[in-house]
Write an enzyme that holds these catalytic residues in place. Structure first.
Site, short mmCIF file in Angstrom:
data_model
loop_
_atom_site.label_atom_id
_atom_site.label_comp_id
_atom_site.label_asym_id
_atom_site.label_seq_id
_atom_site.Cartn_x
_atom_site.Cartn_y
_atom_site.Cartn_z
CB CYS A 76 3.00 0.64 -1.66
SG CYS A 76 2.57 -1.07 -1.20
CG HIS A 175 6.03 0.97 2.06
ND1 HIS A 175 4.90 1.76 2.08
CD2 HIS A 175 5.61 -0.30 1.81
CE1 HIS A 175 3.84 0.99 1.85
NE2 HIS A 175 4.24 -0.24 1.69
CD GLU A 177 6.35 4.84 3.43
OE1 GLU A 177 5.38 4.08 3.57
OE2 GLU A 177 6.90 5.06 2.33
#
Length: 195
Positions: A76, A175, A177
């Site tokens: 990001c 992202h 995650e």
């Protein structure tokens, strides 16, 4: 040792948790020696470009990042700071990727937030097991223009760099995650890269 770079940006702990779910230990640090000695380096972040770059420069972490030879992943804001410059605060960035970060024009809902797919421009080890129809999670109001180092793109208002690679440097605008099993696969691919 996997190192997650600590700097003036948020969302770092969730990246560490995602790495732990894959069975890897990591540390969060801004210590240049620990960063240089890492087997893998992750440069994540949610935040504002100019203040983040100021933090990096004050601690000479910009020089450390540029000197790295091991696989290094920007996420990001990390991807955006790896570009030449950002329109956010008219910021000079690290210049790893030969492109600039621009602000989305408010022609649609900004920031770009939510699930969206990406299109692979080439098959690489980082994108192993990933299909262009797979969705990943984005949250950003700025985007990196496409360039020779773009290995996957996303289209939102316009086409932009979703995944980039240059030598040992990798980056994702989304992202991983927060991107469920697809994100886990991408992180696993990165963590399993050979030096």
């Amino acid at each position: 040792m996997i190192v997650i770079i600590k700097y003036n940006a948020g969302n770092i702990r969730s990246v560490q948790n995602a790495v732990a779910r894959l069975g890897y230990e990591s540390i969060i640090t801004d210590n240049p020696k620990e960063i240089r000695e890492a087997t893998k380096v992750i440069f994540p972040g949610v935040g504002e470009a100019s203040s983040a770059m100021s933090y990096l420069r004050e601690r000479k972490l910009d020089e450390v990042i540029l000197s790295l030879k091991q696989p290094t992943l920007g996420i990001c804001l990390g991807l955006q700071l790896m570009c030449k410059s950002s329109e956010e605060g008219n910021t000079i960035c690290l210049g790893i990727f030969d492109t600039e970060t621009k602000q989305f024009l408010p022609e649609d809902k900004v920031p770009h937030m939510g699930w969206n797919s990406f299109s692979k421009k080439e098959d690489t080890t980082l994108l192993k097991g990933i299909n262009s129809t797979d969705d990943v999670y984005y949250v950003h109001g700025y985007y990196a223009e496409t360039c020779n180092e773009t290995i996957a793109t996303c289209n939102y208002i316009k086409e932009f760099s979703s995944v980039m690679q240059k030598n040992n440097f990798y980056a994702m605008q989304f992202h991983p995650e927060k991107s469920a099993s697809v994100g886990e696969q991408l992180l696993r691919n990165f963590l399993e890269l050979e030096k």
